[in-house]
Write an enzyme that holds these catalytic residues in place. Structure first.
Site, mmCIF file in Angstrom:
data_model
loop_
_atom_site.group_PDB
_atom_site.id
_atom_site.type_symbol
_atom_site.label_atom_id
_atom_site.label_comp_id
_atom_site.label_asym_id
_atom_site.label_seq_id
_atom_site.Cartn_x
_atom_site.Cartn_y
_atom_site.Cartn_z
ATOM 1 N N ILE A 30 35.075 -37.710 28.187
ATOM 2 C CA ILE A 30 35.203 -39.133 29.093
ATOM 3 C C ILE A 30 34.714 -38.996 30.490
ATOM 4 O O ILE A 30 33.903 -39.442 30.930
ATOM 5 C CB ILE A 30 36.581 -39.823 28.774
ATOM 6 N N TYR A 186 52.833 -37.220 20.944
ATOM 7 C CA TYR A 186 51.897 -37.865 21.720
ATOM 8 C C TYR A 186 51.955 -39.106 22.292
ATOM 9 O O TYR A 186 52.042 -39.512 23.218
ATOM 10 C CB TYR A 186 50.612 -37.483 21.114
ATOM 11 N N TRP A 216 36.939 -43.584 21.106
ATOM 12 C CA TRP A 216 35.788 -43.289 21.933
ATOM 13 C C TRP A 216 34.632 -42.260 21.354
ATOM 14 O O TRP A 216 35.101 -41.073 21.160
ATOM 15 C CB TRP A 216 35.777 -43.028 23.403
ATOM 16 N N ARG A 261 40.119 -47.382 10.816
ATOM 17 C CA ARG A 261 40.176 -47.066 12.471
ATOM 18 C C ARG A 261 38.917 -48.036 12.868
ATOM 19 O O ARG A 261 37.779 -48.301 11.987
ATOM 20 C CB ARG A 261 39.906 -45.643 12.684
ATOM 21 N N TYR A 332 47.232 -31.075 8.540
ATOM 22 C CA TYR A 332 47.944 -30.889 9.773
ATOM 23 C C TYR A 332 49.260 -30.171 9.792
ATOM 24 O O TYR A 332 49.830 -29.892 10.905
ATOM 25 C CB TYR A 332 48.220 -32.156 10.133
#
EC number: 4.1.1.35
Length: 390
Positions: A30, A186, A216, A261, A332
């Site tokens: 970003i 998180y 993004w 999403r 994960y």
């Protein structure tokens, strides 16, 4: 030109004063796009802080003289660097982009995740508040956690009611899993720093804006394992799928890829951030969702679309079995959990800043995968063609 003579005006028709911006995490995905935007289109100066500068090297080269005086790179780890407060004091505005924000790390590195996203951000908030400096703090859409609708039976009609899944900055609750599900480390750290920023505003007058990004996507996002990142690394979904496509491997769908999403093109999102920077009277005290609700897909649909787009930009036919299902535990590790949907409500950002995203999912994937193919295809071929040592 950015530093031309034309006076730039804010949304209320007032002249925009040139700013000095302390950007923490300027060397990331970003940050690199935001630096480009600021240097190309505005007269603002940047104090760029990061541990690495690979993604902004092209902005720091001596021959980029047109903005050589407007960007300074400071190699700083904000955990333990006494220079941080001085740089915040030098600036009119601080933008904090620094974070550990890769889902694979939430389970395997929960302590680092909590420290990075909460403890390490505390001095930034403190210095801005004590020195009366404006702060734009980057949070995450993960602070919403699970939707209300996810607790209803799968065939319940209310699951289709937007009131039960569209995420609103001012009214939606933050719903996380149990403590054993360390995937939420998180989101909890990010929510707590949001609450601290908000409290500093309420009690001490801190001028702040909080940004909640919704996936993004664009060039320079994350890394490709074994090429410009660790071989054992697991980046976010788009880079994971890109890595599979580059290596002609099946795309791994966690728990069937049923999660939904939304995805937004980085250039659209940066437009929104620039509006926040240059319209403080409209942005201060607000939390903004920045996403594109029109680009909603399941992760499985995303994989299918990326396979088609990559075939187009690379000229390669897709492999015979383009996807494979894996469990979240296998991918994960123990302690993973997920949210079913993440659809942003855009009412507040549209009202305050008049902003809406523009780029379709197909177009943003075409732009991103064209970049991935041009940047990584040869390196991946060389890496995969090396003989394996016995």
């Amino acid at each position: 030109m950015a530093n031309g003579s034309a006076v730039r005006l804010d949304l209320d028709g007032k002249p925009i004063k040139p700013l000095t911006i302390c950007m923490i995490g300027a060397g990331g995905f970003i940050g690199s796009h935001l630096c480009e935007k600021l240097l190309n289109e505005t007269p603002h100066k940047i104090l760029a802080l990061d541990v690495y500068n690979d993604k902004i090297k092209h902005l720091l080269e001596p021959d980029t003289s047109e903005w050589a005086e407007r960007i300074q790179f400071h190699r700083i780890n904000i955990k333990h660097d006494s220079r941080l407060e001085g740089l915040v004091k030098m600036a009119d505005l601080t933008i904090n982009l620094a974070a550990i924000c890769t889902p694979a790390d939430y389970n395997t590195r929960p302590l680092d995740t909590i420290y990075s996203n909460f403890i390490d951000a505390l001095p930034v908030v403190k210095y801005c508040s004590e020195n009366n400096k404006r702060l734009i703090h980057f949070s995450t859409c993960e602070v919403y956690g699970k939707t209300i609708g996810s607790f209803l039976p799968k065939d319940h009609p209310l699951r289709q009611d937007p009131e039960f899944y569209v995420l609103k900055e001012d009214t939606s609750p933050c719903i996380f899993g149990s403590i054993e599900k360390q995937r939420w480390s998180y989101a909890c750290a990010k929510q707590l720093i949001e609450r601290l920023v908000y409290a500093e505003g309420a009690e001490n007058g801190l001028e702040f804006t909080i940004v909640r990004p919704f996936n993004w996507i664009g060039p320079r996002m994350d890394f490709i394992p074994g090429i410009d990142g660790p071989s054992e690394g697991v980046p976010r979904v788009l880079a994971c799928f890109s890595n599979n496509l580059l290596r002609r491997e099946p795309l791994k769908l966690v728990d069937g890829g049923e999660s939904q999403r939304t995805f937004i093109y980085i250039k659209d999102a940066i437009e929104a951030v620039l509006l926040m920077i240059e319209n403080p009277e409209r942005a201060n005290g607000h939390i903004f969702n920045v996403g594109n609700p029109n680009n909603e897909v399941t992760v499985r649909q995303l994989a299918e679309m990326m396979t088609k787009v990559y075939s187009k930009v690379s000229g390669e036919t897709a492999i015979e079995s383009p996807t494979i299902d894996v469990s979240s535990k296998e991918f994960y590790g123990e302690g993973y959990d997920d949210s079913d949907k993440r659809i942003p409500d855009m009412t507040i950002i549209n009202r305050q800043l008049g902003w809406n995203p523009k780029t379709s999912l197909w177009d943003l994937l075409e732009s991103t995968l064209t970049y991935q193919h041009r940047t990584y295809a040869e390196a991946v071929k060389k890496a995969t063609s090396k003989p394996v040592a016995s």
